[in-house]
Design a protein around this motif. Structure first.
Motif, PDB file in Angstrom:
ATOM      1  N   ASN A   1       0.804  -1.325   0.068  1.00 27.62           N
ATOM      2  CA  ASN A   1       0.026  -0.123   0.191  1.00 27.62           C
ATOM      3  C   ASN A   1       0.768   1.204  -0.090  1.00 27.62           C
ATOM      4  O   ASN A   1       1.833   1.342   0.725  1.00 27.62           O
TER       5      ASN A   1
ATOM      6  N   TYR B   1      -2.307   0.658  -4.386  1.00 26.12           N
ATOM      7  CA  TYR B   1      -1.790  -0.722  -3.914  1.00 26.12           C
ATOM      8  C   TYR B   1      -1.599  -1.705  -5.078  1.00 26.12           C
ATOM      9  O   TYR B   1      -2.094  -1.592  -6.073  1.00 26.12           O
TER      10      TYR B   1
ATOM     11  N   ILE C   1      -9.623  -5.361   0.869  1.00 28.81           N
ATOM     12  CA  ILE C   1      -8.793  -4.504   0.841  1.00 28.81           C
ATOM     13  C   ILE C   1      -9.076  -3.067   0.648  1.00 28.81           C
ATOM     14  O   ILE C   1      -8.651  -2.299   0.951  1.00 28.81           O
ATOM     15  N   GLU C   2     -10.057  -2.641  -0.342  1.00 27.23           N
ATOM     16  CA  GLU C   2     -10.588  -1.353  -0.639  1.00 27.23           C
ATOM     17  C   GLU C   2     -10.847  -0.782   0.738  1.00 27.23           C
ATOM     18  O   GLU C   2     -10.559   0.385   0.920  1.00 27.23           O
TER      19      GLU C   2
ATOM     20  N   THR D   1     -10.083  -1.297   3.866  1.00 28.24           N
ATOM     21  CA  THR D   1      -9.046  -1.296   4.488  1.00 28.24           C
ATOM     22  C   THR D   1      -8.008  -0.238   4.301  1.00 28.24           C
ATOM     23  O   THR D   1      -7.555   0.773   4.865  1.00 28.24           O
ATOM     24  N   VAL D   2      -7.935   0.152   2.930  1.00 24.10           N
ATOM     25  CA  VAL D   2      -6.841   0.856   2.351  1.00 24.10           C
ATOM     26  C   VAL D   2      -7.730   2.348   2.632  1.00 24.10           C
ATOM     27  O   VAL D   2      -7.022   3.155   2.786  1.00 24.10           O
ATOM     28  N   LYS D   3      -8.782   2.642   2.006  1.00 21.22           N
ATOM     29  CA  LYS D   3      -9.648   3.851   2.272  1.00 21.22           C
ATOM     30  C   LYS D   3      -9.936   4.056   3.759  1.00 21.22           C
ATOM     31  O   LYS D   3      -9.646   5.301   4.117  1.00 21.22           O
TER      32      LYS D   3
ATOM     33  N   TYR E   1       0.106   4.975   6.188  1.00 20.02           N
ATOM     34  CA  TYR E   1       0.544   3.499   5.884  1.00 20.02           C
ATOM     35  C   TYR E   1       1.220   3.202   4.471  1.00 20.02           C
ATOM     36  O   TYR E   1       0.374   3.164   3.583  1.00 20.02           O
ATOM     37  N   ARG E   2       2.436   3.240   4.641  1.00 20.43           N
ATOM     38  CA  ARG E   2       3.287   2.803   3.457  1.00 20.43           C
ATOM     39  C   ARG E   2       3.839   1.804   3.293  1.00 20.43           C
ATOM     40  O   ARG E   2       5.240   1.787   3.727  1.00 20.43           O
TER      41      ARG E   2
END
Length: 426
Positions: free
Chosen positions: A201, A207, A253-254, A256-258, A267-268
């Motif tokens: 991510n 990601y 996934i979406e 979580t990332v959003k 978070y990288r």
């Protein structure tokens, strides 16, 4: 660029193997590394938790990127320590992002806030012990108790008896795992088959999804006996087909990332999704904030891309249109462990036959070299033997064949890795 990889296990060996293949890597340092990582770079006798010493090393050796292998430095805030140093990138989340692994209570609450499917749960402390008893009574066995904090992989208990679950809850809250179990998460048990999904991510909506894997935690064949750090792994996972992964992307996934971005959490780096397939529906068992072990030892074989380029872009916050293709071949890894592991075991046994292996890639985990250059055992999980194949059976045959050439006193391994998935292969 010069790269510093933190860690000493099989995961770090596999990452070092992959990183060393990149044209972007001028020199790789591994701290502290193990008996095999010296084949890919330079081992450095330095603790991954000694941030001032790491900062000094980074400056003196013109290190441009730090790759964090295990969770401890991330939870301790290594990203935050270096965030104002423009000369070095850190692949990993901030301390607040690392709470997804550092605090199971935080992770479960995060999932609830963002509608991510997971087991029903509640969290308890010593002051709410009686409420914990009543919640256990509302659940059907088996009962799942999780220490809130990091407990070296030992903080999850699955108990069949209600009375035993109550007794262990009291023990956990009383200090069974030290401060890590000052809060205990109790959750309903989910029945299904597990898999591990890894996401790189960039923190800004970009990601990439790495190859899916399945690991095997129990020491004994047929998934019996004590839990370990992992006895083997297989990638790809037959049931994680296009439809299953569509659900994973859309539902897990979406969000979580959003969700991380919406909450202002930097978070990288890698997100590990420990998933369970419940009747074709993916649900989250846990988050980890780094690559898994031993899954990495299989996954890295199937990453068909420049990993350094991808990690650099993610750490810079712009993964852009960089591609991450998956090698179509099957990859498996089987762990060779010390006899007695995960209990007490001996150390210092010489490992022979490593130079005779031709069909597999051997990643060192619990090994060291003595003054004469001999490779000796130094941990419970000693070696990871990873192989390609046209099928699970083919890849496993290569790994087991290679393991027959390797020897050390009291060596042990599972002979059934991947057997449950073979019937699902097309």
């Amino acid at each position: 660029m010069n790269i510093l990889l933190l860690g000493s296990g099989g995961r770090e060996s596999a990452l070092a193997w992959k990183i060393s293949q990149s044209s972007l890597c001028n020199h790789l340092f591994i701290a502290p590394g193990n008996g095999g990582t010296g084949a890919y770079g330079t081992n450095v006798a330095m603790s991954p938790l000694d941030f001032p010493e790491i900062a000094k090393f980074v400056k003196e050796n013109a290190v441009g990127m730090i790759v964090v292998g295990n969770e401890d430095p991330l939870v301790a805030g290594i990203w935050d320590y270096f965030k104002d140093d423009d000369s070095v990138l850190v692949v990993g989340p901030s301390r607040s992002g690392a709470a997804l692994e550092g605090s199971k209570d935080f992770a479960k609450a995060f999932m609830m806030r963002h509608g991510i499917p997971t087991a029903r749960y509640r969290s308890f402390t010593a002051d709410t012990l009686d409420e914990g008893y009543r919640f256990l009574e509302s659940l059907k066995p088996p009962y799942v108790l999780k220490a809130d904090g990091l407990a070296a992989g030992k903080g999850v208990l699955i108990i069949d008896s209600l009375d035993e679950a109550k007794a262990l809850l009291k023990e956990m809250l009383g200090g069974m795992f030290g401060a890590s179990s000052a809060t205990v998460v109790i959750e309903e048990f989910l029945s299904g088959i597990e898999c591990s999904v890894f996401v790189l991510n960039d923190g800004n909506g970009g990601y990439r999804v790495l190859p899916v894997a399945k690991d095997y935690k129990r020491i004994g064949e047929g998934d019996t006996g004590l839990n370990t750090g992992g006895m083997g792994a297989v990638s790809p996972v037959p049931f994680a087909d296009e439809e299953f992964m569509r659900k994973v992307t859309e539902r897990i996934i979406e969000p979580t990332v959003k969700g991380l971005a919406e909450e202002g959490i930097v978070y990288r780096g890698f997100i590990f999704l420990g998933l369970i397939n419940v009747g074709g529906e993916p649900m989250v068992i846990e988050y980890n904030v780094r690559m898994g072990d031993p899954e990495t030892e299989a996954v890295m074989l199937r990453v068909d891309a420049d990993l350094v380029a991808l990690m650099k872009a993610a750490a810079e916050g712009n993964i852009g249109d960089l591609e991450l293709s998956h090698d179509p071949r099957t990859a498996v890894t089987v762990m060779m462990v010390s006899g007695g592991y995960p209990g007490s075991y001996g150390k210092g046994y010489e490992i022979t036959g490593l130079g005779d292996v031709t069909d597999s890639i051997v990643f060192h985990a619990g090994t060291k070299r003595d003054a004469e250059g001999r490779v000796l055992t130094s941990g419970g999980r000693v070696l990871s033997v990873s192989s390609y194949g046209d099928s699970i059976a083919d890849a496993l045959a290569r790994s087991y064949g290679s393991m027959a050439r390797i020897g050390f006193d009291h060596a042990n391994f599972r002979r059934d890795i991947g057997r449950d998935l073979m019937v699902l292969e097309k």
